[in-house]
Design a protein around this motif. Structure first.
Motif, mmCIF file in Angstrom:
data_model
loop_
_atom_site.group_PDB
_atom_site.id
_atom_site.type_symbol
_atom_site.label_atom_id
_atom_site.label_comp_id
_atom_site.label_asym_id
_atom_site.label_seq_id
_atom_site.Cartn_x
_atom_site.Cartn_y
_atom_site.Cartn_z
ATOM 1 N N THR A 44 -0.801 3.458 2.820
ATOM 2 C CA THR A 44 -1.358 3.440 1.581
ATOM 3 C C THR A 44 -3.294 2.729 1.752
ATOM 4 N N SER A 45 -3.497 3.642 2.334
ATOM 5 C CA SER A 45 -4.963 3.062 3.226
ATOM 6 C C SER A 45 -5.902 3.070 1.926
ATOM 7 N N ASP A 48 -8.111 6.584 1.398
ATOM 8 C CA ASP A 48 -7.174 8.226 0.825
ATOM 9 C C ASP A 48 -7.909 8.616 0.473
ATOM 10 N N GLU A 52 -4.178 13.462 -0.491
ATOM 11 C CA GLU A 52 -3.732 12.627 0.678
ATOM 12 C C GLU A 52 -2.701 11.408 0.202
ATOM 13 N N ARG A 53 -2.827 10.765 -0.635
ATOM 14 C CA ARG A 53 -1.802 9.496 -0.957
ATOM 15 C C ARG A 53 -0.930 10.685 -1.395
ATOM 16 N N LYS A 56 1.178 11.618 1.571
ATOM 17 C CA LYS A 56 2.030 10.308 2.354
ATOM 18 C C LYS A 56 3.054 10.433 1.234
ATOM 19 N N VAL A 420 -6.363 1.487 -3.118
ATOM 20 C CA VAL A 420 -7.418 2.683 -2.746
ATOM 21 C C VAL A 420 -8.464 1.785 -3.247
ATOM 22 N N ILE A 469 -5.919 3.609 9.378
ATOM 23 C CA ILE A 469 -5.191 4.776 9.323
ATOM 24 C C ILE A 469 -3.529 5.073 9.672
#
Length: 624
Positions: A44-45, A48, A52-53, A56, A420, A469
């Motif tokens: 959970t960058s 993101d 992208e989330r 992932k 995020v 990341i």
């Protein structure tokens, strides 16, 4: 109400009735794990994108099992001004229906199992008594196998005019079976004959031989012993009795198929109702529910959005609701347990709630957290309290806000994105927010580096935010966007790390995707032909590590030093940054269902009270 395999069928009508009567539902799931690879922090960058989330979570979370599903149906009683609830706590496990049914593989995460065990979770009820399920494709395949088996059985009678060819090594076996059957038919006392267990191929030969040799007067069926051994039973019957038994067998097989579909029938009923489904931080709940009980998740985010809307036309995330104005300033902690406590205090008014007759009630004082049924129950309470608070702001105030009210429409189909920094939600009904990230840097560095090394590197730039990341890269957010280029230019001296702007990072990532897409589109013959002539950025390395000892240095924002640098950098236009990968067109059936659900949703919104106040007062902001 606790539902396991043994009481699922007898209580299914209660579940259907609760779904039919409800104004809205709250749901929650418990899983065997969260991430099979990266840590939850990396999963959970903070920067993101929604795409992208989604990728992932799809890659690292879908191999876990949703093994407890909580459903709480809420219905408002206008006479007594109270909400009547019906709560269900389902234990779910993919027990194979037959030898030909899917044998599901799933993974567990030790930290998740340990946590649930510490909360008193009963794993025996999952593995020993869990309700089976099939997704739609698995159900279709099993029904096709069943129909094919019946057609073959019916065809065997039609083809029984000539003897079947028996392999040499099986002739002695079949002769012995025929001899036993002849003796059985001549006996007036015996009404049935049980043959010894044998292989599937041998059973097939027996069926074919008996269809030819004894077209009438007997009924043949395969049964299973307590030791799971399959054997053939032959009974003496007249034609009428034979047809009756065949019908009984067909009915039983249909019931077994429906039992195999199992818990998926509950999800189908919720979906077909078209009613509001409420959850708390519910993105994973929605993804797992679709993946486990409908079909595997699509590769593309936009396809997932269409699929989610088709399955659940109206979703509402209470964590997003509590994180948005007008609640953001008066709710400090949006975790489910703390939110439930806060909404009992001023200025909120806790709703009057009562369990329906025959349904056990939950006591929020005892905090049965992480039982899915209880979590679904308090999620529904949180939604009611916040919706009624919006109604209290109207003039005149409205004490009870309906699940169809226009007041809550701004929160529909927006799922909270955890951690995020600048994109609060995934928008299922349209494009996602695209914040300006000109203050964000992408940094690559040696695997040995830690957070403290990054703080040291950027110590001259004031306050920063770091979002990891993976082990060798992170996003760093500066407080002053004008310092970004200084940091990038200064890093050109470095040997052990590299810094680029967020725009450069996105641009190179999109170039890589375009090249990858070109490779998949070209035939292998074309690829082989072109390979000697291929040039350009087929592969991009966003990081490099110096050999030997890792060097560390502090960046200097000195303008004189920066002025000496070559300021040429690859620029990416806004239009390029806004590009998304081309998506596969959704199935026509999905489009039809989606349009139908959208029409239903429009009709429901039109049916709401227009006097509820303009929804714009409580819209989720475009910027966070």
């Amino acid at each position: 109400m606790e539902i396991i395999r043994s009481n699922f069928k007898i209580n299914l009508h209660k579940v259907y009735q609760a779904i039919e009567e409800a104004d809205f539902f709250a749901i929650d799931g418990e899983f065997s794990g969260i991430s099979d690879g990266p840590s939850v922090t990396a999963l959970t960058s903070g920067f993101d994108t929604p795409e992208e989330r989604y990728q992932k979570l799809k890659k690292h979370s879908m191999d876990f099992l949703l093994f407890q599903f909580g459903l709480c149906a809420f219905k408002y009683d206008h006479t007594d001004s109270k909400h009547v609830t019906k709560s269900f706590n389902f234990y779910v496990f993919p027990k194979p229906f037959s030898r030909s049914s899917p044998d599901v593989k799933f993974v567990c995460q030790s930290s998740s199992i340990d946590f649930l065990a510490s909360q008193g979770f009963d794993f025996n009820k999952v593995f020993c008594s869990g309700i089976p399920y099939l997704n739609q494709e698995e159900e279709r395949q099993l029904r096709e196998q069943f129909d094919e088996k019946r057609s073959q059985a019916n065809g065997a009678g039609a083809l029984a005019k000539c003897p079947v060819t028996i392999p040499e090594d099986q002739k002695k076996f079949i002769d012995q079976v025929i001899e036993k059957i002849e003796d059985f038919l001549q006996s007036e006392e015996k009404r049935s004959l049980e043959l010894d267990p044998c292989t599937g191929f041998q059973r097939k030969l027996i069926y074919q031989t008996l269809s030819w040799k004894y077209p009438k007067g007997i009924h043949v069926e395969t049964l299973e012993t307590d030791k799971k051994e399959r054997h053939i039973v032959i009974s003496k019957v007249d034609e009428e009795e034979r047809k009756r038994r065949e019908q009984e067998k067909y009915t039983k097989e249909q019931e077994e198929l429906n039992d195999a579909v199992g818990f998926s029938r509950v999800i189908h009923a919720i979906a077909n109702s078209g009613k509001l489904v409420v959850g708390h931080n519910m993105l994973l709940d929605v993804m797992h529910t679709i993946h486990q009980f409908y079909c595997p998740l699509p590769a593309d985010l936009n396809e997932f959005k269409e699929m989610a809307i088709c399955v659940f036309p109206r979703l509402l995330d209470t964590k997003l609701m509590a994180s948005t104005q007008p609640f953001k300033d008066i709710i400090n902690n949006t975790s489910l347990a703390e939110l439930e406590k806060r909404l009992k205090e001023t200025p909120f008014d806790p709703p009057k709630v009562e369990s329906a007759e025959g349904f056990p009630s939950y006591d929020t004082a005892s905090e049965q957290l992480h039982e899915a049924g209880y979590d679904a129950y308090i999620t529904g309470l949180c939604f009611i309290s916040m919706a009624n608070y919006l109604g209290s702001l109207l003039s005149p105030p409205k004490m009870c806000v309906s699940a169809r009210s226009k007041l809550i429409e701004p929160f529909f189909n927006k799922l909270f994105l955890m951690r995020v920094m600048d994109i609060p939600y995934l928008n299922l009904e349209g494009p996602d927010l695209q914040p300006k990230r000109d203050h964000v840097l992408h940094v690559t560095f040696p695997k040995e580096w830690k957070t403290s090394d990054l703080y040291q590197l950027f110590s001259a730039f004031g306050n920063i935010q770091i979002s990891w990341i993976d082990d060798t890269s992170a996003f760093v957010s500066l407080s002053q966007p004008e310092q970004v280029q200084i940091a990038v230019n200064t890093s050109k001296y470095a040997e052990s790390y590299r810094i680029q702007t967020y725009a450069e990072y996105v641009g190179k990532k999109q170039e890589g995707k375009q090249v990858k897409r070109k490779w998949t589109e070209d035939s292998w013959k074309e690829v082989d032909r072109k390979r000697p002539h291929m040039q350009g950025p087929c592969y991009h390395s966003n990081s490099f590590t110096a050999a030997g000892v890792v060097g560390k240095r502090t960046l200097s924002p000195d303008p004189r030093e920066a002025a000496l640098e070559d300021r040429e950098s690859e620029e990416v236009s806004d239009s390029e940054l806004e590009q998304t990968d081309s998506c596969t067109d959704p199935l026509p059936e999905g489009r039809k269902k989606s349009k139908k659900l959208k029409r239903t949703k429009k009709e429901l919104s039109l049916a709401g009270s227009v006097s509820d106040s303009p929804a714009v007062l409580f819209e989720v902001p475009d910027t966070w």
